[in-house]
Write an enzyme that holds these catalytic residues in place. Structure first.
Site, PDB file in Angstrom:
ATOM      1  N   SER A  18      18.300   0.805  14.133  1.00  0.00           N
ATOM      2  CA  SER A  18      18.881   2.107  13.768  1.00  0.00           C
ATOM      3  C   SER A  18      18.001   3.254  14.270  1.00  0.00           C
ATOM      4  CB  SER A  18      19.108   2.210  12.255  1.00  0.00           C
ATOM      5  OG  SER A  18      17.880   2.315  11.551  1.00  0.00           O
ATOM      6  N   ASN A  30      16.538  10.133   1.146  1.00  0.00           N
ATOM      7  CA  ASN A  30      17.697  10.317   2.025  1.00  0.00           C
ATOM      8  C   ASN A  30      18.900  10.793   1.213  1.00  0.00           C
ATOM      9  OD1 ASN A  30      19.459  10.296   4.178  1.00  0.00           O
ATOM     10  ND2 ASN A  30      19.157   8.138   4.694  1.00  0.00           N
ATOM     11  N   GLU A  53      29.685   9.420   2.492  1.00  0.00           N
ATOM     12  CA  GLU A  53      29.871   8.000   2.801  1.00  0.00           C
ATOM     13  C   GLU A  53      29.685   7.185   1.519  1.00  0.00           C
ATOM     14  OE1 GLU A  53      26.724   6.320   5.380  1.00  0.00           O
ATOM     15  OE2 GLU A  53      25.901   8.344   5.434  1.00  0.00           O
ATOM     16  N   HIS A 105      18.317  15.300  11.186  1.00  0.00           N
ATOM     17  CA  HIS A 105      18.756  14.420  10.099  1.00  0.00           C
ATOM     18  C   HIS A 105      17.531  13.623   9.647  1.00  0.00           C
ATOM     19  CE1 HIS A 105      20.625  11.485   7.650  1.00  0.00           C
ATOM     20  NE2 HIS A 105      20.322  10.493   8.476  1.00  0.00           N
ATOM     21  N   ASP A 123       0.865  -1.182   0.000  1.00  0.00           N
ATOM     22  CA  ASP A 123       0.000   0.000   0.000  1.00  0.00           C
ATOM     23  C   ASP A 123       0.907   1.239   0.000  1.00  0.00           C
ATOM     24  OD1 ASP A 123      -1.734   2.046   0.551  1.00  0.00           O
ATOM     25  OD2 ASP A 123      -2.539   1.185   2.421  1.00  0.00           O
ATOM     26  N   THR A 134      13.726   4.162   1.174  1.00  0.00           N
ATOM     27  CA  THR A 134      14.396   5.295   1.843  1.00  0.00           C
ATOM     28  C   THR A 134      15.703   5.660   1.127  1.00  0.00           C
ATOM     29  OG1 THR A 134      15.554   3.901   3.476  1.00  0.00           O
ATOM     30  CG2 THR A 134      13.384   4.695   4.077  1.00  0.00           C
ATOM     31  N   CYS A 188      26.290   9.688   8.211  1.00  0.00           N
ATOM     32  CA  CYS A 188      25.553  10.890   7.787  1.00  0.00           C
ATOM     33  C   CYS A 188      25.951  12.152   8.539  1.00  0.00           C
ATOM     34  CB  CYS A 188      24.058  10.668   7.956  1.00  0.00           C
ATOM     35  SG  CYS A 188      23.462   9.245   7.067  1.00  0.00           S
ATOM     36  N   SER A 210      25.107   7.026  11.605  1.00  0.00           N
ATOM     37  CA  SER A 210      25.068   5.668  12.146  1.00  0.00           C
ATOM     38  C   SER A 210      26.458   5.199  12.524  1.00  0.00           C
ATOM     39  CB  SER A 210      24.475   4.712  11.109  1.00  0.00           C
ATOM     40  OG  SER A 210      23.099   4.937  10.990  1.00  0.00           O
ATOM     41  N   LYS A 241       9.113  11.714  14.537  1.00  0.00           N
ATOM     42  CA  LYS A 241       9.259  10.846  15.725  1.00  0.00           C
ATOM     43  C   LYS A 241      10.298  11.440  16.673  1.00  0.00           C
ATOM     44  CE  LYS A 241       8.635   6.352  13.425  1.00  0.00           C
ATOM     45  NZ  LYS A 241       7.963   5.319  14.191  1.00  0.00           N
TER      46      LYS A 241
HETATM   47  N1  CAA Z   1      -0.427   3.126   5.845  1.00  0.00           N
HETATM   48  C1  CAA Z   1       0.188   4.017   6.658  1.00  0.00           C
HETATM   49  N2  CAA Z   1       1.262   3.671   7.433  1.00  0.00           N
HETATM   50  C2  CAA Z   1       1.709   2.416   7.345  1.00  0.00           C
HETATM   51  C3  CAA Z   1       1.107   1.451   6.512  1.00  0.00           C
HETATM   52  C4  CAA Z   1      -0.005   1.852   5.733  1.00  0.00           C
HETATM   53  N3  CAA Z   1      -0.634   1.014   4.917  1.00  0.00           N
HETATM   54  N4  CAA Z   1       1.796   0.299   6.668  1.00  0.00           N
HETATM   55  C5  CAA Z   1       2.786   0.533   7.552  1.00  0.00           C
HETATM   56  N5  CAA Z   1       2.741   1.808   7.980  1.00  0.00           N
HETATM   57  C6  CAA Z   1       3.637   2.490   8.898  1.00  0.00           C
HETATM   58  C7  CAA Z   1       4.053   1.644  10.081  1.00  0.00           C
HETATM   59  O1  CAA Z   1       3.087   1.642  11.102  1.00  0.00           O
HETATM   60  C8  CAA Z   1       5.350   2.351  10.477  1.00  0.00           C
HETATM   61  O2  CAA Z   1       5.052   3.528  11.184  1.00  0.00           O
HETATM   62  P1  CAA Z   1       5.464   3.674  12.754  1.00  0.00           P
HETATM   63  O3  CAA Z   1       6.947   3.461  12.806  1.00  0.00           O
HETATM   64  O4  CAA Z   1       5.074   5.074  13.089  1.00  0.00           O
HETATM   65  O5  CAA Z   1       4.711   2.624  13.462  1.00  0.00           O
HETATM   66  C9  CAA Z   1       5.927   2.811   9.142  1.00  0.00           C
HETATM   67  O6  CAA Z   1       4.855   2.756   8.204  1.00  0.00           O
HETATM   68  C10 CAA Z   1       7.048   1.928   8.662  1.00  0.00           C
HETATM   69  O7  CAA Z   1       6.589   0.614   8.653  1.00  0.00           O
HETATM   70  P2  CAA Z   1       7.496  -0.587   9.175  1.00  0.00           P
HETATM   71  O8  CAA Z   1       8.036  -0.278  10.522  1.00  0.00           O
HETATM   72  O9  CAA Z   1       6.764  -1.859   8.981  1.00  0.00           O
HETATM   73  O10 CAA Z   1       8.655  -0.434   8.085  1.00  0.00           O
HETATM   74  P3  CAA Z   1       9.711  -1.408   7.532  1.00  0.00           P
HETATM   75  O11 CAA Z   1       9.920  -2.606   8.352  1.00  0.00           O
HETATM   76  O12 CAA Z   1       9.344  -1.630   6.121  1.00  0.00           O
HETATM   77  O13 CAA Z   1      11.071  -0.526   7.629  1.00  0.00           O
HETATM   78  C11 CAA Z   1      12.637   1.189   8.018  1.00  0.00           C
HETATM   79  C12 CAA Z   1      11.148   0.855   7.879  1.00  0.00           C
HETATM   80  C13 CAA Z   1      13.220   0.441   9.200  1.00  0.00           C
HETATM   81  C14 CAA Z   1      12.772   2.689   8.249  1.00  0.00           C
HETATM   82  C15 CAA Z   1      13.354   0.790   6.692  1.00  0.00           C
HETATM   83  O14 CAA Z   1      12.862   1.558   5.629  1.00  0.00           O
HETATM   84  C16 CAA Z   1      14.866   0.943   6.760  1.00  0.00           C
HETATM   85  O15 CAA Z   1      15.567   0.060   7.219  1.00  0.00           O
HETATM   86  N6  CAA Z   1      15.423   2.116   6.267  1.00  0.00           N
HETATM   87  C17 CAA Z   1      16.849   2.366   6.271  1.00  0.00           C
HETATM   88  C18 CAA Z   1      17.396   2.655   7.662  1.00  0.00           C
HETATM   89  C19 CAA Z   1      16.979   3.989   8.202  1.00  0.00           C
HETATM   90  O16 CAA Z   1      16.601   4.881   7.494  1.00  0.00           O
HETATM   91  N7  CAA Z   1      17.103   4.142   9.545  1.00  0.00           N
HETATM   92  C20 CAA Z   1      16.805   5.390  10.177  1.00  0.00           C
HETATM   93  C21 CAA Z   1      17.687   5.645  11.389  1.00  0.00           C
HETATM   94  S1  CAA Z   1      19.421   5.473  10.964  1.00  0.00           S
HETATM   95  C22 CAA Z   1      19.837   6.961  10.207  1.00  0.00           C
HETATM   96  O17 CAA Z   1      19.137   7.919  10.324  1.00  0.00           O
HETATM   97  C23 CAA Z   1      21.088   7.015   9.388  1.00  0.00           C
HETATM   98  C24 CAA Z   1      20.724   6.946   7.949  1.00  0.00           C
HETATM   99  O18 CAA Z   1      20.574   7.960   7.284  1.00  0.00           O
HETATM  100  C25 CAA Z   1      20.537   5.631   7.355  1.00  0.00           C
END
Ligand code: CAA
Length: 420
Positions: free
Chosen positions: A201, A277, A79, A233, A29, A152, A111, A309, A242
């Site tokens: 993360s 990102n 990076e 960031h 979705d 992302t 980052c 990170s 958040k």
């Molecule tokens: N409608 C609306 N929202 C929905 C939805 C839908 N149909 N389905 C899911 N969501 C929401 C979930 O509830 C969740 O929100 P909350 O966290 O508020 O509960 C959000 O969408 C994401 O869903 P998931 O948690 O299931 O997501 P995921 O398992 O697919 O992974 C992620 C999300 C971990 C960010 C992944 O994209 C990822 O690993 N990204 C790369 C790492 C990253 O960006 N980390 C951030 C911190 S590290 C950092 O900042 C350094 C850097 O630059 C990398």
């Protein structure tokens, strides 16, 4: 003495993938990406761009009103480095034809090396107030195909001129920082894609924010109310929301509704929703987004949180200057974002799969739309960069500056329409 940001500009490539397209392919979705992650589009870097071309393009615009002779140092934060030895700063220095007395250095800590560069640059200009530093932060955010990190991704660059003439924002000397040896996100030298423990993360990001805030408060005695606006960031924009809600709760603030707290960061999220990102550049694209919003910010205090990170965090503050709007590139940036080309899924897949040949032979890169500079090819393991004529003609100052560098480079190429 005030020191801070004299000029800022960012660059994103001409291509993007709408996350609705990715969601449809992945059977997800699209509201998960649009609302759950807060991302609509991700910038896609074509085969003839890399961190050098993007960084040089951002720098060219940031330098428009700056005397190149005043630049003492070029710092390049990334990076997504292209060489283990030679810094990307040296390539940018060459493409912009900067004076030979410059020092050129590349910086790394995920980052947050852009912020490390900013703090180092400010210490340098405070010591020698007549000198300026060109800081470039440029990255390609790339995760495994089909992984949770894929939506992302993004790519682009920001460039800032840091000096004791901070037309945009004066940065306070104090900051709160935090380091911890953790494995939340990393990329071994032999891999093209980052590895990430996604949920972990997010936890580490939030912990780093809390620790930096504690340290910042100890250093300065400031509290949450000291700031009018915040920039974070932004690996994805929901992360900023958040983080801000977490900080407000942690700092035990009173008298703010949730809507008022969201308002403190909303203007900083606009551009990143459209780019994805940008790793080292993300925080500063967010800052540009805030500065270029309709809000009147002169005199406002901004709090900025940088997270890299691995991990290192830094929290610092600054104050927006009077008449800052006159020094922004708002219209250029908005046109750049609006005028991009949307990719279909097969073309995204093709660009994702492209690798620069590694055999040491001469290869030309396929021609796509680029900014003022492109990676024309590779020969004997040396990347060949060229200035792109049609883009240069758009601006008189840029034209004069780049014609000088063209004269030194025989491999110039014309801007060409690509067949994706
Ligand atoms: N409608 C609306 N929202 C929905 C939805 C839908 N149909 N389905 C899911 N969501 C929401 C979930 O509830 C969740 O929100 P909350 O966290 O508020 O509960 C959000 O969408 C994401 O869903 P998931 O948690 O299931 O997501 P995921 O398992 O697919 O992974 C992620 C999300 C971990 C960010 C992944 O994209 C990822 O690993 N990204 C790369 C790492 C990253 O960006 N980390 C951030 C911190 S590290 C950092 O900042 C350094 C850097 O630059 C990398």
């Amino acid at each position: 003495m005030k020191a801070g940001i004299e000029a800022i500009s960012f660059y994103v490539p001409k291509y993007y993938l709408d996350l609705k397209t990715l969601a449809a392919e992945r059977g997800i979705d699209h509201a998960k990406y649009y609302n759950g992650l807060g991302q609509e589009k991700m910038a896609i870097v074509p085969p003839d761009e890399d961190v050098v071309t993007m960084g040089a393009s951002a720098a060219l615009r940031a330098m428009e009103k700056v005397n190149p002779a005043s630049i003492d140092t070029v710092l390049f934060a990334t990076e997504s480095g292209i060489d283990q030895s030679k810094s990307a700063a040296v390539y940018v220095h060459g493409l912009l034809d900067l004076p030979s007395h410059c020092k050129c250095v590349e910086l790394k800590q995920a980052c947050c090396s852009g912020t490390a560069g900013l703090l180092m640059a400010l210490a340098m200009v405070r010591q020698q107030p007549a000198k300026k530093v060109l800081l470039v932060a440029s990255d390609i955010a790339r995760y495994g195909f089909g992984t949770a990190g894929e939506p992302t991704q993004g790519g682009g660059a920001v460039a800032m001129v840091l000096s004791t003439e901070p037309h945009l924002m004066a940065i306070d000397p104090q900051n709160g920082s935090y380091s911890d040896d953790v494995m939340d996100f990393w990329r071994p030298n032999y891999m093209e894609e980052a590895l990430v423990d996604g949920k972990y993360s997010i936890k580490v990001y939030v912990k780093a924010l809390t620790e930096c805030w504690n340290q910042y408060v100890r250093e300065t005695g400031h509290d949450f109310d000291y700031f009018d606006w915040f920039c974070y960031h932004l690996p994805f924009t929901r992360m900023g929301e958040k983080a801000h809600m977490h900080l407000a709760k942690y700092a035990d603030v009173h008298g703010y509704t949730k809507a008022q707290l969201m308002e403190q960061i909303a203007a900083s999220l606009r551009y990143n929703r459209q780019t994805g990102n940008l790793y080292t550049a993300s925080l500063y694209v967010g800052l540009t987004s805030l500065l270029e919003s309709p809000a009147e910010l002169a005199g406002s205090r901004l709090g900025l949180f940088s997270y890299g990170s691995g991990c290192v965090g830094m929290f610092f503050g600054g104050q927006v200057m009077e008449n800052y709007q006159a020094h922004l590139k708002t219209s250029d940036h908005q046109h750049m974002l609006q005028d991009r080309i949307e990719l279909d899924y097969p073309t995204y897949r093709k660009m994702y799969g492209y690798r620069l040949p590694q055999d040491g032979q001469q290869h030309d890169t396929p021609v796509y739309h680029t900014g003022p500079f492109r990676l024309a090819g590779i020969n004997e393991h040396k990347r060949i960069y060229t200035a792109v004529q049609a883009e240069i003609e758009a601006d008189t100052d840029a034209k004069n500056q780049c014609i000088r560098s063209e004269q030194h480079r025989p491999e110039n190429t014309k801007h060409m329409v690509s067949v994706a």
